[in-house]
Design a protein around this motif. Structure first.
Motif, PDB file in Angstrom:
ATOM      1  N   GLN A  33      24.782   1.177   5.534  1.00 21.77           N
ATOM      2  CA  GLN A  33      23.891   1.813   4.550  1.00 21.77           C
ATOM      3  C   GLN A  33      24.256   3.369   5.424  1.00 21.77           C
ATOM      4  O   GLN A  33      24.407   3.247   6.025  1.00 21.77           O
ATOM      5  N   PRO A  34      24.893   3.897   4.473  1.00 25.56           N
ATOM      6  CA  PRO A  34      25.461   5.203   4.585  1.00 25.56           C
ATOM      7  C   PRO A  34      23.682   6.060   5.183  1.00 25.56           C
ATOM      8  O   PRO A  34      22.767   5.623   4.128  1.00 25.56           O
ATOM      9  N   ARG A  35      23.556   6.699   6.121  1.00 26.61           N
ATOM     10  CA  ARG A  35      22.247   7.599   6.391  1.00 26.61           C
ATOM     11  C   ARG A  35      21.513   8.208   5.157  1.00 26.61           C
ATOM     12  O   ARG A  35      22.776   8.698   4.784  1.00 26.61           O
ATOM     13  N   GLY A  36      20.474   8.020   4.918  1.00 23.93           N
ATOM     14  CA  GLY A  36      20.048   9.441   4.000  1.00 23.93           C
ATOM     15  C   GLY A  36      19.688   8.668   2.030  1.00 23.93           C
ATOM     16  O   GLY A  36      19.398   9.103   1.840  1.00 23.93           O
ATOM     17  N   PHE A  37      21.063   7.567   2.541  1.00 23.32           N
ATOM     18  CA  PHE A  37      20.603   6.570   1.663  1.00 23.32           C
ATOM     19  C   PHE A  37      20.251   5.444   0.595  1.00 23.32           C
ATOM     20  O   PHE A  37      20.622   4.574   0.028  1.00 23.32           O
ATOM     21  N   ALA A  38      20.258   4.242   2.203  1.00 24.80           N
ATOM     22  CA  ALA A  38      20.169   2.871   2.739  1.00 24.80           C
ATOM     23  C   ALA A  38      18.507   2.642   1.708  1.00 24.80           C
ATOM     24  O   ALA A  38      17.930   4.044   1.947  1.00 24.80           O
ATOM     25  N   THR A  39      18.543   1.804   1.659  1.00 27.18           N
ATOM     26  CA  THR A  39      17.608   0.890   1.077  1.00 27.18           C
ATOM     27  C   THR A  39      17.507  -0.652   1.210  1.00 27.18           C
ATOM     28  O   THR A  39      18.090  -0.964   1.238  1.00 27.18           O
ATOM     29  N   PHE A  40      16.061  -0.846   1.356  1.00 29.86           N
ATOM     30  CA  PHE A  40      15.564  -1.849   1.270  1.00 29.86           C
ATOM     31  C   PHE A  40      14.809  -2.960   0.347  1.00 29.86           C
ATOM     32  O   PHE A  40      13.971  -2.211  -0.334  1.00 29.86           O
ATOM     33  N   ARG A  41      14.679  -4.262   0.291  1.00 22.98           N
ATOM     34  CA  ARG A  41      14.183  -5.073  -1.359  1.00 22.98           C
ATOM     35  C   ARG A  41      13.142  -5.400   0.203  1.00 22.98           C
ATOM     36  O   ARG A  41      13.139  -6.210   1.082  1.00 22.98           O
ATOM     37  N   LEU A  42      11.134  -5.352  -0.498  1.00 21.50           N
ATOM     38  CA  LEU A  42      10.093  -6.481  -0.460  1.00 21.50           C
ATOM     39  C   LEU A  42      10.605  -7.516  -1.160  1.00 21.50           C
ATOM     40  O   LEU A  42      10.248  -7.539  -2.211  1.00 21.50           O
TER      41      LEU A  42
END
Length: 229
Positions: free
Chosen positions: A192-201
């Motif tokens: 994912q683009p650095r600074g915009f990455a996300t993830f979910r729990l």
């Protein structure tokens, strides 16, 4: 990568070497829960506390900047009024019709698009695991930042008691909640683009919580490669 003191602290609070870790936070505003649910959870804060400099700046803005804006605006209104009186004395000049106002449909469409009460922060059910975790998010720490650490059989969420901290150097964090791998899992994609990455729990009861603003890029890349592998 996280500094040695962070790694050392992580080993101490976990009792083992973490497989991956990353500082992160809720990257959108926490929506307002129903009053009865919020009250049952202790009526905790739903946003972080500002630094004292923020409050000082707000006072300066109200005392200095706002009066200047109001005086300037009043001056412009007086100028337009005087100009209008002078121009109105000239008879026979047709007034230019004002442009027809557009329908409010566009505004309503924008309102409909932004109507999602959760705004992708979580699944929307306050009674499930993710919602309950959100309700107590700032009860664990006034800082929005959390350290998510993975071990071979656990997902641990840690927080520092301080309002402001350096994620690469913090060494006073404590585990505030943890889940076994049959209770929760991490959903994320590498690359994912650095600074915009996300993830979910994602939790076993079907609820989920999205986290972003990931800390050190190397930690973030390693964390996302680990959970997506």
């Amino acid at each position: 990568m996280a500094k040695r003191k962070v790694q050392r602290r992580a080993r101490k609070v976990l009792g083992e070497e973490p497989v991956a870790l990353v500082w992160c936070e809720i990257h959108r505003r926490i929506p307002q829960p129903p009053k009865d649910i919020h009250r049952a959870a202790g009526s905790g804060r739903l946003k972080s506390r500002h630094h004292w400099l923020w409050y000082a700046g707000a006072v300066v803005f109200c005392v200095v900047v706002v009066p200047v804006i109001l005086i300037d605006s009043l001056g412009r209104h007086v100028d337009r009024w005087l100009w209008g009186r002078g121009g109105g004395a000239q008879a026979g000049e047709p007034r230019t019709p004002s442009a027809p106002q557009r329908s409010g449909r566009r505004g309503s469409r924008e309102s409909e698009r932004g109507h999602d009460p959760t705004d992708q922060v979580f699944d929307g059910d306050w009674s499930l695991t993710a919602g309950q975790l959100l309700l107590r998010w700032y009860g664990y720490s006034p800082s929005p930042q959390r350290l998510v650490m993975l071990t071979r059989d656990r997902i641990c969420v840690a927080a520092s008691p301080r309002r402001r901290l350096s994620p690469t150097k913090a060494d006073d964090f404590q585990v505030v909640t943890e889940f076994t791998l049959d209770q929760a899992r991490i959903e994320g994609e590498a690359g994912q683009p650095r600074g915009f990455a996300t993830f979910r729990l994602a939790f076993a009861d079907g609820s989920w919580l999205e986290l972003g603003q990931l800390g050190d890029p190397e930690d973030a890349d390693h964390f996302l490669r680990t959970v997506s592998g």
